[in-house]
Scaffold this motif. Structure first.
Motif, PDB file in Angstrom:
ATOM      1  N   SER A  53       0.876  -1.092   0.093  1.00  0.00           N
ATOM      2  CA  SER A  53      -0.048  -0.059   0.075  1.00  0.00           C
ATOM      3  C   SER A  53       1.006   1.150  -0.148  1.00  0.00           C
ATOM      4  CB  SER A  53      -1.054   0.180   1.061  1.00  0.00           C
ATOM      5  OG  SER A  53      -0.126   0.310   2.309  1.00  0.00           O
ATOM      6  N   GLY A  54       0.091   2.294  -0.440  1.00  0.00           N
ATOM      7  CA  GLY A  54       0.985   3.859  -0.404  1.00  0.00           C
ATOM      8  C   GLY A  54       1.434   4.058   1.260  1.00  0.00           C
ATOM      9  N   THR A  55       0.562   3.655   2.016  1.00  0.00           N
ATOM     10  CA  THR A  55       0.842   3.877   3.483  1.00  0.00           C
ATOM     11  C   THR A  55       1.943   3.042   3.949  1.00  0.00           C
ATOM     12  OG1 THR A  55      -1.660   4.227   3.993  1.00  0.00           O
ATOM     13  CG2 THR A  55      -0.213   3.657   6.058  1.00  0.00           C
ATOM     14  N   THR A  79      -3.869  16.726   3.494  1.00  0.00           N
ATOM     15  CA  THR A  79      -3.344  15.300   3.032  1.00  0.00           C
ATOM     16  C   THR A  79      -4.394  14.403   3.437  1.00  0.00           C
ATOM     17  OG1 THR A  79      -1.785  14.105   2.670  1.00  0.00           O
ATOM     18  CG2 THR A  79      -1.691  14.963   4.772  1.00  0.00           C
ATOM     19  N   ASP A 157       5.404  12.625  -0.781  1.00  0.00           N
ATOM     20  CA  ASP A 157       4.267  11.965  -0.918  1.00  0.00           C
ATOM     21  C   ASP A 157       3.473  12.405  -2.231  1.00  0.00           C
ATOM     22  OD1 ASP A 157       2.032  10.652  -0.818  1.00  0.00           O
ATOM     23  OD2 ASP A 157       1.438  11.157   1.324  1.00  0.00           O
ATOM     24  N   SER A 159       1.607  10.164  -3.951  1.00  0.00           N
ATOM     25  CA  SER A 159       0.495   9.135  -4.017  1.00  0.00           C
ATOM     26  C   SER A 159      -0.567   9.663  -4.748  1.00  0.00           C
ATOM     27  CB  SER A 159      -0.160   8.982  -2.588  1.00  0.00           C
ATOM     28  OG  SER A 159       0.857   8.425  -1.568  1.00  0.00           O
ATOM     29  N   GLN A 160      -0.902  10.895  -4.985  1.00  0.00           N
ATOM     30  CA  GLN A 160      -1.733  11.427  -6.065  1.00  0.00           C
ATOM     31  C   GLN A 160      -1.389  11.947  -7.061  1.00  0.00           C
ATOM     32  OE1 GLN A 160      -3.918  14.267  -3.750  1.00  0.00           O
ATOM     33  NE2 GLN A 160      -4.532  12.751  -2.243  1.00  0.00           N
ATOM     34  N   SER A 183       0.972   5.580  -4.790  1.00  0.00           N
ATOM     35  CA  SER A 183       0.067   4.611  -4.192  1.00  0.00           C
ATOM     36  C   SER A 183      -0.764   4.245  -5.387  1.00  0.00           C
ATOM     37  CB  SER A 183      -1.075   5.490  -3.080  1.00  0.00           C
ATOM     38  OG  SER A 183      -2.084   4.616  -3.061  1.00  0.00           O
ATOM     39  N   LYS A 188      -6.532   6.041  -7.153  1.00  0.00           N
ATOM     40  CA  LYS A 188      -5.481   6.895  -7.639  1.00  0.00           C
ATOM     41  C   LYS A 188      -5.204   6.814  -9.424  1.00  0.00           C
ATOM     42  CE  LYS A 188      -5.036   7.883  -3.466  1.00  0.00           C
ATOM     43  NZ  LYS A 188      -4.065   7.489  -2.303  1.00  0.00           N
TER      44      LYS A 188
END
Ligand code: PLP
Length: 402
Positions: A53-55, A79, A157, A159-160, A183, A188
């Protein structure tokens, strides 16, 4: 029904996944390396480490940077909570620097006010797909690092922001960061179901990221501590021949591994990334044309340094001027089949942060004002021109705006 975002899966994607299911490896096979190569190449970085995951990607990036108790990690209040949670996972203190009112990204001058000798990492977030102003952040981290005689890491970050550009460079190139996180969640740009990755140009960080992805285990002979156990004895002497079963756990890591099934989907999706972004930008042009003409609504600003993938299309609305509230408006619009969202409730106002880190309302006034007005309206590659017109008309009708 029109959601605010959704994935695009076609027959090629389905075939790629089924092929893996019929193969010898469904986890830890060749598709992971291939996906990592495709990712790294697509943004011009040397290394990619794909995870579940991105996390998880944010977490191992923070671990690789070595943050812990007594360290501060500076990030944006606007965010997804994961950008700050990753610091808390490591026992560090998340610190929030307010946003720039035009880009909604973290403000460099606000970071400057929050940097101290406790700062270990800065995590700028490429919010809504537009890159944060990374170059001055990176320079600031280097300068302050020198002043405090330590390394201050920059983890972007993104992710987007997969497929976006900043100053002519692909996001993920790590030109102005030590590591960049992406992510692959279905909302996404490309998806692997759940998934994420860390990109870097630093070989040492790369091996650390791989270690933290897999329980803290190393199988690099040079890292082994118990050398007597690791290597074979030949005629009483320790040789360089490794015991074939041997590995060592040298740190506390996690099982954050991604699967071959997911990576096959990711590789197939990567072929469509540019097409997805092109369609998103067409939608943006149509929306800008439409909403740009309505008073008391602010359309998104794109910085001349940036080429955004428009992960989100956000309107700032003076709700009172339209004689409504955001809650009433969203409910009215939903009745017409159009779903909208709010990105995001400022992280520093979340009860967990208030309780554990003493943050609260008033800390980041720009973020809080932004939050009162913002609304994310539907944008995803599969939207048809009719969908776009329907959304625009439904919003105008519900707002009673001419
Ligand atoms: C989606 C997202 C994440 C987390 O990614 P997951 O893959 O859902 O774990 C982190 N940061 C930002 C800015 C995101 O948009």
């Amino acid at each position: 029904m029109i959601p605010y975002g959704r994935q695009w899966i076609d027959d090629d994607d389905i075939k790629a996944v089924v092929d893996v299911l019929r193969s010898n490896f469904i986890t830890q096979g060749p598709k992971i390396d291939e996906f990592e190569r495709v990712l790294a190449e697509s943004c011009g970085a040397k290394y990619a480490v794909a995870v579940n995951s991105g996390t998880s990607a944010l977490h191992i990036a923070c671990l690789a940077a070595g943050t812990g108790k007594g360290d501060d990690v500076i990030t944006s209040p606007i965010t997804f909570i994961a950008s700050a949670n990753c610091a808390a996972y490591c026992g560090s203190r998340p610190v929030f620097a307010d946003i720039n009112t035009r880009t909604y990204n973290i403000s460099v001058s606000k970071i400057e006010k929050k940097i101290t000798d406790r700062t270990k990492i800065i995590i700028p977030v490429d919010f809504a797909g537009q890159s944060a102003d990374m170059e001055p952040v990176y320079i600031l981290a280097k300068e302050k690092g020198k002043e405090f005689n330590k390394k201050i890491f920059v983890i972007e970050d993104s992710s987007q922001a997969q497929g976006s550009y900043y100053k002519g460079k692909a996001v993920g190139s790590c030109a102005f960061s030590d590591m960049t996180v992406m992510s692959f969640h279905p909302v996404k740009h490309i998806t692997t179901g759940e998934g994420g990755a860390v990109l870097t140009n630093d070989e040492e960080l790369y091996w650390k990221l791989r270690k933290f992805r897999n329980h803290g285990i190393t199988n690099i002979p040079g890292d082994f501590v118990n050398r007597e156990e690791a290597f074979q004895h030949v005629e009483g002497e320790l040789s360089e021949a490794l015991n074939p079963w041997y590995y060592e756990q040298i740190d506390l890591g996690y099982n954050y591994r991604i699967t071959d099934i997911q990576c096959a989907l990711g590789i197939s999706q990567m072929k469509k990334l540019n097409r997805f972004i092109k369609r998103r930008r067409e939608i943006v042009s149509m929306y800008n044309e439409f909403f740009g003409r309505i008073e008391n609504i602010q359309t998104p600003y794109e910085s001349p340094d940036c080429d955004s993938n428009f992960h989100l299309y956000i309107l700032l609305v003076e709700w009172a001027r339209f004689g409504t509230t955001r809650a009433k408006f969203m409910a009215g619009l939903k009745k017409k089949g159009v779903h909208t969202q709010v990105h995001y409730i400022p992280v520093h106002t979340q009860p967990f942060y208030r309780k554990n880190f003493g943050t609260g309302w008033g800390d980041c006034p720009n973020a809080e004002e932004y939050y009162r007005k913002c609304l994310s309206i539907p944008i995803y590659p599969a939207m048809t021109d009719d969908d776009i017109k329907n959304v625009a008309e439904a919003i105008r009708g519900t707002l009673n705006a001419g």
